[in-house]
Design a protein around this motif. Structure first.
Motif, PDB file in Angstrom:
ATOM      1  N   VAL A  95       0.824  -1.210   0.000  1.00  0.00           N
ATOM      2  CA  VAL A  95       0.000   0.000   0.000  1.00  0.00           C
ATOM      3  C   VAL A  95       0.860   1.263   0.000  1.00  0.00           C
ATOM      4  CG1 VAL A  95      -1.612   1.321   1.449  1.00  0.00           C
ATOM      5  CG2 VAL A  95      -2.027  -1.095   1.010  1.00  0.00           C
ATOM      6  N   TYR A  96       1.959   1.233   0.706  1.00  0.00           N
ATOM      7  CA  TYR A  96       2.781   2.437   0.870  1.00  0.00           C
ATOM      8  C   TYR A  96       3.214   3.061  -0.460  1.00  0.00           C
ATOM      9  CZ  TYR A  96       6.173   5.599   2.947  1.00  0.00           C
ATOM     10  OH  TYR A  96       6.857   6.711   3.323  1.00  0.00           O
ATOM     11  N   PRO A  97       3.692   2.304  -1.452  1.00  0.00           N
ATOM     12  CA  PRO A  97       4.066   2.933  -2.738  1.00  0.00           C
ATOM     13  C   PRO A  97       2.869   3.562  -3.452  1.00  0.00           C
ATOM     14  CG  PRO A  97       5.026   0.740  -2.577  1.00  0.00           C
ATOM     15  CD  PRO A  97       4.080   0.885  -1.423  1.00  0.00           C
ATOM     16  N   GLN A  98       1.690   2.998  -3.280  1.00  0.00           N
ATOM     17  CA  GLN A  98       0.496   3.582  -3.893  1.00  0.00           C
ATOM     18  C   GLN A  98       0.144   4.906  -3.222  1.00  0.00           C
ATOM     19  OE1 GLN A  98      -2.697   0.667  -4.067  1.00  0.00           O
ATOM     20  NE2 GLN A  98      -1.239  -0.954  -4.544  1.00  0.00           N
ATOM     21  N   ILE A  99       0.338   4.962  -1.912  1.00  0.00           N
ATOM     22  CA  ILE A  99       0.118   6.220  -1.197  1.00  0.00           C
ATOM     23  C   ILE A  99       1.138   7.247  -1.660  1.00  0.00           C
ATOM     24  CG2 ILE A  99       0.306   7.336   1.068  1.00  0.00           C
ATOM     25  CD1 ILE A  99      -1.093   4.905   2.269  1.00  0.00           C
ATOM     26  N   ALA A 100       2.370   6.806  -1.890  1.00  0.00           N
ATOM     27  CA  ALA A 100       3.408   7.729  -2.362  1.00  0.00           C
ATOM     28  C   ALA A 100       3.013   8.359  -3.703  1.00  0.00           C
ATOM     29  CB  ALA A 100       4.746   7.005  -2.471  1.00  0.00           C
ATOM     30  N   GLU A 101       2.310   7.610  -4.552  1.00  0.00           N
ATOM     31  CA  GLU A 101       1.839   8.168  -5.828  1.00  0.00           C
ATOM     32  C   GLU A 101       0.840   9.295  -5.585  1.00  0.00           C
ATOM     33  OE1 GLU A 101       0.341   5.112  -8.420  1.00  0.00           O
ATOM     34  OE2 GLU A 101       2.175   3.925  -8.220  1.00  0.00           O
ATOM     35  N   THR A 102      -0.027   9.128  -4.592  1.00  0.00           N
ATOM     36  CA  THR A 102      -0.991  10.199  -4.296  1.00  0.00           C
ATOM     37  C   THR A 102      -0.274  11.403  -3.698  1.00  0.00           C
ATOM     38  OG1 THR A 102      -1.608   9.441  -2.062  1.00  0.00           O
ATOM     39  CG2 THR A 102      -2.836   8.503  -3.928  1.00  0.00           C
ATOM     40  N   ALA A 135      -7.182  11.549  -6.469  1.00  0.00           N
ATOM     41  CA  ALA A 135      -6.014  11.112  -5.694  1.00  0.00           C
ATOM     42  C   ALA A 135      -6.332  11.089  -4.200  1.00  0.00           C
ATOM     43  CB  ALA A 135      -4.816  12.022  -5.969  1.00  0.00           C
ATOM     44  N   ILE A 136      -7.075  12.085  -3.723  1.00  0.00           N
ATOM     45  CA  ILE A 136      -7.449  12.112  -2.310  1.00  0.00           C
ATOM     46  C   ILE A 136      -8.342  10.916  -1.986  1.00  0.00           C
ATOM     47  CG2 ILE A 136      -8.809  13.367  -0.583  1.00  0.00           C
ATOM     48  CD1 ILE A 136      -7.770  15.979  -1.918  1.00  0.00           C
ATOM     49  N   GLU A 137      -9.303  10.628  -2.847  1.00  0.00           N
ATOM     50  CA  GLU A 137     -10.195   9.484  -2.630  1.00  0.00           C
ATOM     51  C   GLU A 137      -9.400   8.184  -2.583  1.00  0.00           C
ATOM     52  OE1 GLU A 137     -13.567   7.183  -1.987  1.00  0.00           O
ATOM     53  OE2 GLU A 137     -13.368   9.362  -1.875  1.00  0.00           O
ATOM     54  N   GLN A 138      -8.468   8.018  -3.502  1.00  0.00           N
ATOM     55  CA  GLN A 138      -7.634   6.817  -3.503  1.00  0.00           C
ATOM     56  C   GLN A 138      -6.799   6.742  -2.228  1.00  0.00           C
ATOM     57  OE1 GLN A 138      -4.625   6.645  -6.570  1.00  0.00           O
ATOM     58  NE2 GLN A 138      -4.156   4.510  -6.143  1.00  0.00           N
ATOM     59  N   ARG A 139      -6.261   7.870  -1.817  1.00  0.00           N
ATOM     60  CA  ARG A 139      -5.434   7.921  -0.613  1.00  0.00           C
ATOM     61  C   ARG A 139      -6.249   7.514   0.620  1.00  0.00           C
ATOM     62  NH1 ARG A 139      -0.614  10.815   0.107  1.00  0.00           N
ATOM     63  NH2 ARG A 139      -0.020  10.968   2.287  1.00  0.00           N
ATOM     64  N   LEU A 140      -7.469   7.999   0.713  1.00  0.00           N
ATOM     65  CA  LEU A 140      -8.315   7.634   1.852  1.00  0.00           C
ATOM     66  C   LEU A 140      -8.523   6.131   1.912  1.00  0.00           C
ATOM     67  CD1 LEU A 140     -11.090  10.393   1.695  1.00  0.00           C
ATOM     68  CD2 LEU A 140      -9.060  10.346   3.146  1.00  0.00           C
ATOM     69  N   GLU A 141      -8.801   5.527   0.779  1.00  0.00           N
ATOM     70  CA  GLU A 141      -8.991   4.081   0.731  1.00  0.00           C
ATOM     71  C   GLU A 141      -7.735   3.350   1.188  1.00  0.00           C
ATOM     72  OE1 GLU A 141     -10.438   2.716  -3.069  1.00  0.00           O
ATOM     73  OE2 GLU A 141     -11.907   4.343  -3.156  1.00  0.00           O
ATOM     74  N   LEU A 142      -6.592   3.788   0.711  1.00  0.00           N
ATOM     75  CA  LEU A 142      -5.327   3.148   1.062  1.00  0.00           C
ATOM     76  C   LEU A 142      -4.989   3.352   2.536  1.00  0.00           C
ATOM     77  CD1 LEU A 142      -3.363   4.174  -2.141  1.00  0.00           C
ATOM     78  CD2 LEU A 142      -4.137   1.849  -1.559  1.00  0.00           C
ATOM     79  N   GLU A 143      -5.205   4.558   3.032  1.00  0.00           N
ATOM     80  CA  GLU A 143      -4.937   4.822   4.448  1.00  0.00           C
ATOM     81  C   GLU A 143      -5.844   3.974   5.334  1.00  0.00           C
ATOM     82  OE1 GLU A 143      -3.552   9.490   4.054  1.00  0.00           O
ATOM     83  OE2 GLU A 143      -5.635   9.023   4.557  1.00  0.00           O
TER      84      GLU A 143
END
Length: 162
Positions: A95-102, A135-143
């Motif tokens: 998950v962490y690399p995907q968060i880094a993209e956001t 990107a914020i929506e994706q980040r929320l899901e990942l977090e």
């Protein structure tokens, strides 16, 4: 997005001061985003460009929020995951690399609009605002995935605030 954060605050809030502060920043960024985008309850602003000051404040909050996640919370989550659970460690590392993209998307938005000084600098703003919203929506899901991996009581070392 706002209901997702409300649920997160109800589930994980009150267990750690840095987590609480981060959840509040998350709430603030969502409210500001909705206001900029003219989404309910701010729909009276729909179709109008927001003020430069409003955009700059959003950018500042956005950078603070992504920084707090990376420098205060995610490292702690990864550290605890490494100590407690191999599966949690694997998911966190995925998950962490995907968060880094956001984070990169947030920083690019800030670079483009964080220090604008005229309305003419707002070319493409609506499109970029839509991109940062995704990107914020994706980040929320990942977090939320990170937070769901571990109970906040097991994850965070701090005691609840009385």
């Amino acid at each position: 997005m706002l209901s997702r954060n409300t649920a997160a605050k109800q589930r994980w809030g009150g267990q750690d001061t840095s987590l609480d502060r981060w959840l509040e920043e998350r709430q603030s960024i969502l409210v500001q985003y909705c206001s900029l985008a003219g989404l309910p309850p701010y729909s009276e602003n729909r179709g109008q460009l927001p003020s430069i000051e409003h955009i700059q404040h959003f950018c500042e909050t956005l950078v603070d929020y992504v920084s707090a996640g990376h420098f205060e919370l995610y490292d702690r989550i990864l550290s605890q995951a490494n100590e407690h659970d191999q599966h949690a460690k694997e998911v966190a590392e995925q998950v962490y690399p995907q968060i880094a993209e956001t984070t990169e998307a947030a920083l690019a938005f800030n670079d483009q609009f964080g220090e604008i000084d005229t309305d003419s600098s707002l070319t493409g703003f609506d499109r970029q605002l839509s991109i940062i919203g995704e990107a914020i929506e994706q980040r929320l899901e990942l977090e939320d995935k990170l937070l769901q991996l571990l109970s906040a009581r097991e994850l965070l070392d701090e005691k609840p605030v009385p």
